[in-house]
Design a protein around this motif. Structure first.
Motif, short mmCIF file in Angstrom:
data_model
loop_
_atom_site.label_atom_id
_atom_site.label_comp_id
_atom_site.label_asym_id
_atom_site.label_seq_id
_atom_site.Cartn_x
_atom_site.Cartn_y
_atom_site.Cartn_z
N VAL A 147 -3.08 10.89 -5.60
CA VAL A 147 -1.97 11.53 -6.32
C VAL A 147 -0.65 11.16 -5.64
CG1 VAL A 147 -0.90 13.73 -6.96
CG2 VAL A 147 -3.37 13.46 -7.16
N SER A 148 -0.55 11.38 -4.34
CA SER A 148 0.70 11.12 -3.63
C SER A 148 0.99 9.62 -3.56
CB SER A 148 0.68 11.74 -2.23
OG SER A 148 -0.41 11.25 -1.48
N LEU A 149 -0.03 8.80 -3.37
CA LEU A 149 0.19 7.36 -3.30
C LEU A 149 0.66 6.79 -4.64
CD1 LEU A 149 0.05 4.71 -1.69
CD2 LEU A 149 -2.40 4.60 -2.24
N SER A 150 0.10 7.30 -5.71
CA SER A 150 0.45 6.77 -7.03
C SER A 150 1.88 7.07 -7.43
CB SER A 150 -0.51 7.31 -8.10
OG SER A 150 -0.30 8.71 -8.30
N GLU A 194 8.59 -0.19 -3.13
CA GLU A 194 9.47 -0.38 -1.97
C GLU A 194 9.02 0.51 -0.80
OE1 GLU A 194 14.10 0.36 -0.75
OE2 GLU A 194 13.69 -0.27 -2.80
N GLU A 195 8.68 1.76 -1.10
CA GLU A 195 8.18 2.67 -0.05
C GLU A 195 6.88 2.14 0.54
OE1 GLU A 195 9.01 7.22 -0.99
OE2 GLU A 195 8.28 6.15 -2.78
N ILE A 196 6.01 1.66 -0.33
CA ILE A 196 4.72 1.11 0.12
C ILE A 196 4.97 -0.04 1.08
CG2 ILE A 196 2.61 -0.09 -0.63
CD1 ILE A 196 2.74 2.85 -1.56
N GLY A 221 -1.37 -3.57 0.56
CA GLY A 221 -0.64 -2.33 0.31
C GLY A 221 -0.33 -2.15 -1.16
N ARG A 222 0.12 -3.24 -1.79
CA ARG A 222 0.42 -3.20 -3.23
C ARG A 222 -0.83 -2.90 -4.03
NH1 ARG A 222 -0.38 -7.12 -6.54
NH2 ARG A 222 -0.21 -8.77 -4.99
N GLU A 275 -5.38 7.57 -10.99
CA GLU A 275 -4.70 8.75 -11.52
C GLU A 275 -4.49 8.67 -13.03
OE1 GLU A 275 -4.10 11.66 -10.02
OE2 GLU A 275 -5.23 10.72 -8.39
N LYS A 276 -4.07 7.51 -13.51
CA LYS A 276 -3.71 7.38 -14.94
C LYS A 276 -4.94 7.25 -15.84
CE LYS A 276 -1.06 4.51 -18.12
NZ LYS A 276 -1.59 3.32 -18.70
#
Length: 170
Positions: free
Chosen positions: A11-14, A19-21, A34-35, A45-46
């Motif tokens: 949830v939080s990663l999605s 850029e943050e990743i 990472g991407r 999630e989706k």
């Protein structure tokens, strides 16, 4: 550890930006990983209602997850009776069966995966797969394997053939 503190779940990663990743991944190399983690979290999630796939076949559909990773996660985390092949497992099987073909040929790769699938312990697939990988990493090493200490030496064709000689590097 920084990664897990910032994004402990899909949830939080999605919801993070690419850029943050990339900023948090900086210095780790292989930036596409990472991407791909981010893409996989978004897909979970989706499209999967936040439910992580539990089978090798469904895990392999996630971005960045190949056959080995899918099989490792499915067998170790979820107990799915699927075999796996990494370099260590390939070396163990190559010596057990004295495979003399090119190791990177598709028929040999396919045959090794079939062997892994047919030998995995259905009751404890994760333990079996981890033990097989560990055997290749610590005993059946690429150079100077410790055949005398090997728990499966009585089943090993390479050991029988080369019992008085050093095994070739694999």
């Amino acid at each position: 550890n920084r990664w897990m503190k910032k994004w402990p779940d899909t949830v939080s990663l999605s919801t993070a930006s690419l850029e943050e990743i990339n900023q948090l991944w900086a210095g780790l190399g292989y930036y596409s990983r990472g991407r791909r983690l981010w893409e996989a979290a978004k897909l979970v999630e989706k499209d999967l209602n936040g439910v992580m796939p539990r089978t090798a076949a469904s895990l392999a559909k996630l971005p960045g997850v190949g056959r080995y990773t899918a099989s490792a996660v499915a067998s170790i985390a979820y107990g799915e009776p699927v075999g796996l092949v990494d370099g260590n497992v390939f070396r163990v099987f190559s010596r057990l069966r004295t495979i003399g073909a090119e190791i990177d040929s598709q028929p040999v790769i396919d045959w090794t995966w079939k062997l892994a699938e047919s030998t995995v312990d259905a009751e404890k697939p994760g333990d079996f797969n981890q033990a097989l990988m560990e055997l290749g990493a610590t005993v059946c090493t690429p150079k100077a394997p410790s055949c005398g200490k090997c728990p499966v030496k009585d089943l090993c064709q390479a050991f029988k053939v080369n019992s008085n000689q050093q095994l070739p590097d694999i």
